[in-house]
Design a protein around this motif. Structure first.
Motif, PDB file in Angstrom:
ATOM      1  N   GLU A  82       0.874  -1.175   0.000  1.00 44.00           N
ATOM      2  CA  GLU A  82       0.000   0.000   0.000  1.00 44.00           C
ATOM      3  C   GLU A  82       0.910   1.225   0.000  1.00 44.00           C
ATOM      4  O   GLU A  82       1.413   1.644   1.049  1.00 44.00           O
ATOM      5  CB  GLU A  82      -0.919  -0.008   1.222  1.00 44.00           C
ATOM      6  N   GLU A  83       1.124   1.787  -1.169  1.00 43.01           N
ATOM      7  CA  GLU A  83       2.088   2.888  -1.294  1.00 43.01           C
ATOM      8  C   GLU A  83       1.682   4.105  -0.475  1.00 43.01           C
ATOM      9  O   GLU A  83       2.525   4.724   0.184  1.00 43.01           O
ATOM     10  CB  GLU A  83       2.255   3.250  -2.770  1.00 43.01           C
ATOM     11  N   SER A  84       0.416   4.457  -0.498  1.00 37.56           N
ATOM     12  CA  SER A  84      -0.020   5.662   0.222  1.00 37.56           C
ATOM     13  C   SER A  84       0.132   5.503   1.727  1.00 37.56           C
ATOM     14  O   SER A  84       0.410   6.469   2.443  1.00 37.56           O
ATOM     15  CB  SER A  84      -1.479   5.977  -0.124  1.00 37.56           C
ATOM     16  N   ALA A  85      -0.037   4.265   2.213  1.00 39.08           N
ATOM     17  CA  ALA A  85       0.090   4.010   3.645  1.00 39.08           C
ATOM     18  C   ALA A  85       1.523   3.673   4.033  1.00 39.08           C
ATOM     19  O   ALA A  85       1.849   3.597   5.225  1.00 39.08           O
ATOM     20  CB  ALA A  85      -0.834   2.869   4.059  1.00 39.08           C
ATOM     21  N   GLY A  86       2.374   3.443   3.034  1.00 41.59           N
ATOM     22  CA  GLY A  86       3.763   3.122   3.322  1.00 41.59           C
ATOM     23  C   GLY A  86       3.932   1.804   4.036  1.00 41.59           C
ATOM     24  O   GLY A  86       4.754   1.684   4.955  1.00 41.59           O
TER      25      GLY A  86
END
Length: 221
Positions: A82-86
């Motif tokens: 999940e890129e946005s959540a890192g």
């Protein structure tokens, strides 16, 4: 089944960079596996893109000092990022291919002199690609076979880069996986050796390979 806690990256951009790396591996091999090792707040991801005969290594900083050593599907790990959540969800382990049992050493690396800059390495790869295409086009129809093309490719990509002993296929792999810095960017690129291993290190990842065949005396890590 062991359920592993998600990995949280110290910088969300590292999640995106790892996703890009995994995407390239899956592009070359949809069934690609990767070995994950985490310790001391650092995650190392090892992959082996087919045809290059090298190991590709991408590292990332983690929020927590997680202890982890597992082989998983590259595609499933990519889906769990999940890129946005890192963060990344680690999928179930798989039985890895033989290379996952023999990784480069963690220490004992010494610098190797004579490595050209990233721009020169890109130029060397471009020249090799142009030579392959030219020689392929010159082949008579009866010799235009997979075996003959493989022979030409092996000859070209086995050539070493200056006095370093680093084969061109390692540089080609670094470029194909997005590890070589852009031409406009003056980023450090270095070469190291440890026993039979060479390691090309850039700010975006590393390419490692053995310079001699693996013997039965080697103990898998």
């Amino acid at each position: 089944m062991t359920v592993l806690a998600p990995l949280h990256f110290a910088d969300p951009r590292e999640a995106a960079a790892l996703a890009a790396f995994l995407g390239r591996l899956v592009h070359y091999d949809r069934a690609a596996a990767v070995r994950l090792q985490a310790a001391g707040g650092t995650l190392a991801v090892f992959g082996r893109p087919p045809s290059f005969e090298v190991l590709a290594i991408r590292t990332a900083r983690l929020v927590d000092a997680v202890e982890l050593d597992v082989t998983v599907s590259a595609g499933e790990l990519l889906e769990g990022i999940e890129e946005s959540a890192g963060k990344a969800v680690v999928p179930d382990s798989v039985t890895g291919p033989p290379w996952t049992g023999v990784l480069p050493p963690r220490a004992g690396w010494a610098p190797v002199a004579g490595l050209p800059g990233a721009a020169d390495m890109r130029a060397a790869v471009a020249a090799a690609v142009a030579e392959f295409r030219a020689r392929d086009e010159e082949l008579p129809e009866e010799r235009r076979t997979r075996a003959e093309r493989d022979r030409i490719g092996h000859e070209i990509w086995s050539r070493t880069l200056g006095p370093t002993g680093l084969p061109l296929r390692a540089v080609h792999a670094a470029q194909s996986l997005g590890f070589l810095p852009p031409t406009r960017e003056e980023s450090p690129v270095a070469l190291f050796a440890s026993g039979p291993w060479l390691r090309l290190r850039t700010p975006y990842g590393s390419i490692a390979l053995r310079t001699v065949p693996l013997s039965l005396a080697v103990t898998p890590r």
